[in-house]
Write a protein that holds these residues in place. Structure first.
Motif, PDB file in Angstrom:
ATOM      1  N   ARG A   1       8.590 -42.982-101.052  1.00 33.83           N
ATOM      2  CA  ARG A   1       8.612 -44.211-100.241  1.00 33.83           C
ATOM      3  C   ARG A   1       7.431 -44.267 -99.274  1.00 33.83           C
ATOM      4  O   ARG A   1       7.549 -44.780 -98.171  1.00 33.83           O
ATOM      5  N   MET A   2       6.293 -43.762 -99.701  1.00 34.62           N
ATOM      6  CA  MET A   2       5.131 -43.734 -98.820  1.00 34.62           C
ATOM      7  C   MET A   2       3.868 -44.029 -99.631  1.00 34.62           C
ATOM      8  O   MET A   2       3.701 -43.521-100.744  1.00 34.62           O
ATOM      9  N   ASP A   3       2.983 -44.864 -99.090  1.00 33.96           N
ATOM     10  CA  ASP A   3       1.725 -45.148 -99.764  1.00 33.96           C
ATOM     11  C   ASP A   3       0.602 -44.302 -99.156  1.00 33.96           C
ATOM     12  O   ASP A   3       0.802 -43.554 -98.192  1.00 33.96           O
ATOM     13  N   LYS A   4      -0.595 -44.453 -99.710  1.00 28.81           N
ATOM     14  CA  LYS A   4      -1.727 -43.624 -99.293  1.00 28.81           C
ATOM     15  C   LYS A   4      -2.063 -43.814 -97.809  1.00 28.81           C
ATOM     16  O   LYS A   4      -2.313 -42.845 -97.085  1.00 28.81           O
ATOM     17  N   GLU A   5      -2.048 -45.052 -97.362  1.00 23.50           N
ATOM     18  CA  GLU A   5      -2.394 -45.330 -95.962  1.00 23.50           C
ATOM     19  C   GLU A   5      -1.385 -44.701 -95.004  1.00 23.50           C
ATOM     20  O   GLU A   5      -1.754 -44.089 -93.987  1.00 23.50           O
ATOM     21  N   GLN A   6      -0.097 -44.810 -95.328  1.00 17.67           N
ATOM     22  CA  GLN A   6       0.943 -44.212 -94.490  1.00 17.67           C
ATOM     23  C   GLN A   6       0.822 -42.682 -94.472  1.00 17.67           C
ATOM     24  O   GLN A   6       0.993 -42.049 -93.432  1.00 17.67           O
ATOM     25  N   LEU A   7       0.514 -42.100 -95.648  1.00 17.86           N
ATOM     26  CA  LEU A   7       0.367 -40.647 -95.726  1.00 17.86           C
ATOM     27  C   LEU A   7      -0.776 -40.160 -94.844  1.00 17.86           C
ATOM     28  O   LEU A   7      -0.645 -39.168 -94.132  1.00 17.86           O
ATOM     29  N   GLU A   8      -1.891 -40.868 -94.884  1.00 15.04           N
ATOM     30  CA  GLU A   8      -3.044 -40.461 -94.068  1.00 15.04           C
ATOM     31  C   GLU A   8      -2.714 -40.522 -92.581  1.00 15.04           C
ATOM     32  O   GLU A   8      -3.157 -39.679 -91.796  1.00 15.04           O
ATOM     33  N   LYS A   9      -1.911 -41.509 -92.180  1.00 20.33           N
ATOM     34  CA  LYS A   9      -1.543 -41.655 -90.769  1.00 20.33           C
ATOM     35  C   LYS A   9      -0.539 -40.582 -90.327  1.00 20.33           C
ATOM     36  O   LYS A   9      -0.584 -40.104 -89.197  1.00 20.33           O
ATOM     37  N   LYS A  10       0.364 -40.219 -91.234  1.00 21.24           N
ATOM     38  CA  LYS A  10       1.481 -39.357 -90.840  1.00 21.24           C
ATOM     39  C   LYS A  10       1.382 -37.923 -91.356  1.00 21.24           C
ATOM     40  O   LYS A  10       2.315 -37.140 -91.173  1.00 21.24           O
ATOM     41  N   SER A  11       0.275 -37.560 -92.015  1.00 17.48           N
ATOM     42  CA  SER A  11       0.151 -36.212 -92.573  1.00 17.48           C
ATOM     43  C   SER A  11       0.220 -35.138 -91.482  1.00 17.48           C
ATOM     44  O   SER A  11       0.743 -34.040 -91.703  1.00 17.48           O
TER      45      SER A  11
END
Length: 549
Positions: free
Chosen positions: A171-181
């Motif tokens: 339930r996560m896209d690339k942009e969200q992953l980069e922000k929340k990694s």
């Protein structure tokens, strides 16, 4: 809530391994005091470092008492290897030499005490009292419910848990992953990623409740997570999380070999849970993926790996890459279809039949038209072909029957469809079971062949053989013992001893030359193993003192 009075009153008995090359000293230490009165139990003794290491690997003692000066492997090397294998062990080193360098090296390998011989009863008892106090504190800390509650509250930042849950559920896209990694502690520059899952075996919660009379059921996975948090970081970069009643770990890998360290770490968690709580835990690890956004697939694969406990036994970790020959593409099937495919892979025919009935129960409730049924069976056909392809079964009558299957020509009713699916599901399951059995036998056969060709290599080990065979050491060791009924080391020793007898019978070579030819650089250790195996030394055997063959 503190540890109950019942828990405090429980007499914890810790296990001890005594190591000294002088039997008189070794037995003297064992007889010197009443061990049980002081909360200890002798579980083994050894006369050299090699034998002691083998015992320690098998019995996992809480305390190891070892002399320094011994043949084959000295006490300091033994201690270093045991501590590396089990960081919780208490190491007590004794020596007849009052040398500062020895004491310094003993401290470097985390020995808790350095004692000079001869060892007096009072000094030994005082040392054991101190060791027992330290062990009790460590065990009480792990069992203390108040500590577990605090750990539960402090170790689950809500945002981090939600982020990891979103990631492993897709339930996560690339942009969200980069922000929340950063929150999820995921290194986006890692070489690869996977998911590990740890699950308490069904029926084990009763055992846990007996151990903690007033145990809050919600704390059972907390106990497991605390152990995972303590143990896993020594083996891999992990971010742990709760996943239902299981504990999961998102893992960042930096080289191919890191997966084997992860297996070791998860096995260590299983060992601690068994030893401290007498609770059996099984681990499952998914395939390695190159992108953190693929962790949803790795999580599903970890669940699949857990289901292989039926075939390989519980209480250990199963890596899907060890048991499935190659990564199988995500099968375009509904959830019920995935459950059917899992049953087929595991070879449980009753489960296969039950899943087929479940599939058709749902189909009948949906009353599909001919077009919908045709699409559904095309998906089933493709799924079967992918399964067969993954196991190299791309020829023969079964492959041809499935490849040539046409819904319009073969299916005239739901009863026909159910009959066909049951028949082909069982056939695919049996074919996979036979292929896997052949594959496992091939691995052990190649291992034995490699052993016969390289028995003279002193460095030959489980790790080296598993690397040659492209499987993890843990999986290879378990498989070898299951197939051959003895451990890899025991089988290698048998091969070497047979070759030694052959050379003693057919050549005039000196014993030390034969020792080197069969993989022993130390002639004394070769003589020790030979005598242990056949009851006489190589020299006496050559003179006719044995009928070893």
């Amino acid at each position: 809530m503190a540890v109950t009075e019942r828990e405090k009153g429980r007499k914890m008995q810790y296990t001890v391994l005594v190591v000294d090359d002088e039997e008189e000293i070794r037995e003297g230490i064992i007889r010197k005091i009443d061990w049980e009165q002081h909360g200890f139990k002798i579980i083994g003794s050894a006369g050299n470092g090699n034998d002691a290491l083998e015992i320690a690997e098998s019995l996992q003692p809480d305390v190891v008492m070892t002399d320094i000066m011994m043949p084959f492997m000295d006490g300091l090397e033994l201690g270093e290897r045991i501590v590396r294998m089990n960081p919780d062990v208490k190491l007590l080193v004794f020596s007849g030499a009052d040398e500062f360098d020895y004491a310094k090296r003993a401290l470097r390998i985390r020995a808790v005490e350095y004692i000079l011989k001869p060892i007096g009863a009072e000094e030994l008892i005082a040392t054991l009292v101190k060791i027992k106090r330290d062990l009790d504190e460590a065990y009480d800390s792990r069992r203390n419910l108040a500590t577990l509650r605090e750990h539960y509250i402090d170790s689950i930042p809500v945002i981090r848990e939600q982020t990891i849950a979103a990631l492993v559920e897709g339930r996560m896209d690339k942009e969200q992953l980069e922000k929340k990694s950063g929150i999820a502690q995921i290194d986006l520059d890692a070489w690869g990623y996977t998911v590990g899952l740890l699950e308490i075996e069904p029926g084990q919660r009763t055992a846990t409740k007996k151990l903690f009379p007033n145990h809050d059921e919600a704390l059972i996975p907390v106990t497991l997570k605390q152990i995972a948090d303590e143990a896993l970081p020594a083996y891999a970069k992990v971010s742990t999380f709760y996943y239902g009643d299981m504990v999961g770990a998102v893992v960042c890998l930096y080289r191919e070999e890191d997966i084997f360290r992860l297996i070791e770490g998860m096995n260590r968690v299983c060992q601690i849970m068994q030893k401290v709580y007498r609770v059996k835990v099984t681990g499952g690890i998914g395939m390695v993926c190159g992108n953190a956004l693929e962790l949803r697939t790795a999580r599903k694969e970890a669940q699949t790996a857990l289901s292989y406990r039926v075939a390989f036994g519980s209480g250990q970790t199963v890596y899907l890459g060890d048991v499935e020959p190659q990564k199988i593409s995500a099968l375009q099937f509904s959830e019920s279809g995935e459950e059917l495919l899992d049953a087929i892979r595991l070879g449980d025919e009753d489960a296969v039949r039950a899943q087929v009935k479940g599939v058709f129960g749902r189909l009948q409730s949906q009353t599909p038209n001919n077009s919908q049924l045709e699409v559904y069976f095309i998906e089933i056909k493709i799924a079967f072909m992918r399964l067969l392809q993954a196991y190299g079964l791309v020829s023969g009558r079964l492959w041809e029957a499935i490849e040539g299957f046409h819904v319009v020509d073969s299916i005239h009713s739901l009863e026909d469809a159910e009959r066909w699916l049951a028949e082909k599901s069982l056939a695919v399951s049996r074919a996979i079971r036979e292929a896997r059995s052949h594959s496992l036998s091939m691995i052990t056969a190649r291992a034995r062949e490699y052993m016969l060709e390289n028995y003279g290599d002193e460095t030959l080990s489980v790790e080296k053989a598993s690397n040659i065979l492209h499987v993890s050491p843990n999986y290879f060791s378990t498989l070898f013992k299951k197939e051959i009924q003895v451990s890899f080391v025991a089988y290698l020793t048998e091969v070497r001893m047979k070759k030694a007898v052959e050379f003693l019978n057919t050549t005039d070579e000196k014993s030390y030359i034969i020792a080197a030819r069969v993989g022993y650089s130390d002639p004394n250790y070769f003589s020790h193993v030979f005598k242990k195996h056949f009851g006489v030394s190589p020299q006496r055997y050559r003179k006719g003192g044995s009928t070893a063959s």
